[in-house]
Design an enzyme around this catalytic site. Sequence first.
Site, mmCIF file in Angstrom:
data_model
loop_
_atom_site.group_PDB
_atom_site.id
_atom_site.type_symbol
_atom_site.label_atom_id
_atom_site.label_comp_id
_atom_site.label_asym_id
_atom_site.label_seq_id
_atom_site.Cartn_x
_atom_site.Cartn_y
_atom_site.Cartn_z
ATOM 1 N N ARG A 1 0.770 -1.246 -0.070
ATOM 2 C CA ARG A 1 -0.012 -0.310 -0.051
ATOM 3 C C ARG A 1 0.910 1.177 0.089
ATOM 4 N NH1 ARG A 1 -4.481 -0.089 4.272
ATOM 5 N NH2 ARG A 1 -5.131 1.647 3.205
ATOM 6 N N GLN B 1 -10.411 9.250 8.150
ATOM 7 C CA GLN B 1 -10.237 7.591 8.467
ATOM 8 C C GLN B 1 -9.104 7.099 7.661
ATOM 9 O OE1 GLN B 1 -14.298 5.494 8.801
ATOM 10 N NE2 GLN B 1 -14.767 7.370 7.794
ATOM 11 N N ASN B 2 -8.519 7.961 6.481
ATOM 12 C CA ASN B 2 -7.283 7.564 5.638
ATOM 13 C C ASN B 2 -6.317 7.423 6.216
ATOM 14 O OD1 ASN B 2 -9.696 7.212 3.866
ATOM 15 N ND2 ASN B 2 -9.154 8.850 2.801
ATOM 16 N N ASP C 1 -3.649 7.579 4.387
ATOM 17 C CA ASP C 1 -2.927 8.059 3.257
ATOM 18 C C ASP C 1 -2.461 9.555 3.675
ATOM 19 O OD1 ASP C 1 -5.522 8.204 1.289
ATOM 20 O OD2 ASP C 1 -4.589 10.186 1.834
ATOM 21 N N HIS D 1 -7.143 6.751 11.941
ATOM 22 C CA HIS D 1 -7.039 5.395 11.945
ATOM 23 C C HIS D 1 -5.344 5.074 11.665
ATOM 24 C CE1 HIS D 1 -11.474 4.152 10.889
ATOM 25 N NE2 HIS D 1 -10.999 4.573 12.141
ATOM 26 N N GLY E 1 -16.935 10.217 0.877
ATOM 27 C CA GLY E 1 -16.300 9.117 0.468
ATOM 28 C C GLY E 1 -15.960 7.895 1.635
ATOM 29 N N THR E 2 -17.032 7.745 2.525
ATOM 30 C CA THR E 2 -16.921 6.937 3.510
ATOM 31 C C THR E 2 -18.259 6.116 3.519
ATOM 32 O OG1 THR E 2 -16.748 6.188 5.960
ATOM 33 C CG2 THR E 2 -17.444 8.534 5.328
ATOM 34 N N SER E 3 -18.162 4.780 3.629
ATOM 35 C CA SER E 3 -19.384 4.024 3.841
ATOM 36 C C SER E 3 -20.045 4.089 5.351
ATOM 37 C CB SER E 3 -19.415 2.382 3.373
ATOM 38 O OG SER E 3 -18.398 1.880 4.485
HETATM 39 N N1 APR Z 1 -15.672 9.765 -4.522
HETATM 40 C C1 APR Z 1 -16.177 9.469 -3.383
HETATM 41 N N2 APR Z 1 -16.862 8.180 -2.565
HETATM 42 C C2 APR Z 1 -16.282 7.298 -3.271
HETATM 43 C C3 APR Z 1 -15.674 7.271 -4.613
HETATM 44 C C4 APR Z 1 -15.298 8.387 -5.135
HETATM 45 N N3 APR Z 1 -14.662 8.706 -6.176
HETATM 46 N N4 APR Z 1 -15.569 5.862 -4.972
HETATM 47 C C5 APR Z 1 -16.283 5.156 -3.880
HETATM 48 N N5 APR Z 1 -16.880 5.838 -3.002
HETATM 49 C C6 APR Z 1 -17.373 5.622 -1.707
HETATM 50 C C7 APR Z 1 -18.067 4.222 -1.735
HETATM 51 O O1 APR Z 1 -19.494 4.252 -2.217
HETATM 52 C C8 APR Z 1 -18.053 3.937 0.009
HETATM 53 O O2 APR Z 1 -19.511 4.435 0.413
HETATM 54 O O3 APR Z 1 -16.329 5.484 -0.885
HETATM 55 C C9 APR Z 1 -16.932 4.815 0.190
HETATM 56 C C10 APR Z 1 -15.983 3.720 0.644
HETATM 57 O O4 APR Z 1 -16.280 3.217 1.920
HETATM 58 P P1 APR Z 1 -15.254 1.846 2.445
HETATM 59 O O5 APR Z 1 -14.624 1.234 1.477
HETATM 60 O O6 APR Z 1 -15.997 1.333 3.402
HETATM 61 O O7 APR Z 1 -14.187 2.980 3.211
HETATM 62 P P2 APR Z 1 -14.131 3.677 4.485
HETATM 63 O O8 APR Z 1 -15.642 4.176 5.058
HETATM 64 O O9 APR Z 1 -13.289 4.849 4.550
HETATM 65 O O10 APR Z 1 -13.869 2.407 5.578
HETATM 66 C C11 APR Z 1 -13.604 2.806 6.830
HETATM 67 O O11 APR Z 1 -12.733 0.676 7.524
HETATM 68 O O12 APR Z 1 -11.420 -0.930 6.679
HETATM 69 C C12 APR Z 1 -11.337 0.166 7.618
HETATM 70 O O13 APR Z 1 -9.703 1.490 8.557
HETATM 71 C C13 APR Z 1 -10.502 1.136 7.295
HETATM 72 O O14 APR Z 1 -10.432 3.523 7.450
HETATM 73 C C14 APR Z 1 -11.184 2.356 7.115
HETATM 74 C C15 APR Z 1 -12.627 2.331 7.714
#
Ligand code: APR
Length: 269
Positions: free
Chosen positions: A97, A127-128, A130, A145, A211-213
């Site tokens: 990564r 939460q990123n 990077d 994180h 950009g977070t689920s």
């Molecule tokens: N722009 C905005 N959002 C986007 C894009 C984009 N180009 N592409 C995808 N997404 C959205 C997806 O629809 C989803 O809702 O980004 C979200 C990513 O969700 P996850 O993969 O669940 O990531 P995240 O919410 O950051 O995860 C939280 O989980 O695995 C752990 O520690 C890790 O910090 C992370 C935490």
Amino acid sequence: MCSQNLIFTPLSGVDSLGPLQGDEKARGFVKPNKGGGKNRDMQKLVVLSGAGMSRESGLKTFREMGGLWEEYDVQEVASMEGWIKDPLLVLRFYNERRKQLLEAKPNRGHEILAAMEKDFDVKIVTQNVDNLHEKAGSSSVLHLHGELMKARSTGDPNLIYDIEGWELNEGMLCEKGFQLRPHIVWFGEAVPAIEEAAVLVSEADILVIVGTSLNVYPAAGLIAYAQQGIPIYLIDPNEVRVPYGLSVKEIRKEAGAGLAELQKLLTSA
Ligand code: APR
């Protein structure tokens, strides 16, 4: 895969912000400008960002089709159990990564948030792991994180080092002779920065979720600290279930286009 709510160990209570201590440095906290100087009259815009924020920079998210948690077993590469069982696997995962991150550049979304500091007192809670927010020029970034470009001592968690290049390998030791591990919050571990994050969200005039689920706690629970009645914008190309039934203004777009629309909306208001 991984749709259940995964929990890092939540910490109770909220404490006030004090001078930078060792562990606040350890928490990767860029000290917010507390009411002094040019920010005093600006509206506080707090951003909660996730992996989708860096998708347009070529970095995979975790839970999308073909995302990281489809490729890797989260318990094997992002937990203390996994580290104890196979530290080489964990080191390899984060080395990969880190290599990708060194080739990635901030995208339009990162740049817009940095540019918005001209009009708003912008605080980013991410939460990123990077460093693309910082690379884009954002001046207040709190990493919940951890940080991929840092290593931490397995013997003394206050000993944190910047990683040169992308490799962190077995045999790389801290000044006390303990193996170094990635400076990442793994599942089941405490989230030291959660109180600062809750304070920032509770002081927001505008909250932007991008950009977070909102699947992972306590980060997803931060939305509950927003003062009643403030505008909450959610930028995501896909549907996101918002906790606590809170009402948000959805911008169903990718981070770059969504933040461009928001910037126009807020600066023309
Ligand atoms: N722009 C905005 N959002 C986007 C894009 C984009 N180009 N592409 C995808 N997404 C959205 C997806 O629809 C989803 O809702 O980004 C979200 C990513 O969700 P996850 O993969 O669940 O990531 P995240 O919410 O950051 O995860 C939280 O989980 O695995 C752990 O520690 C890790 O910090 C992370 C935490």
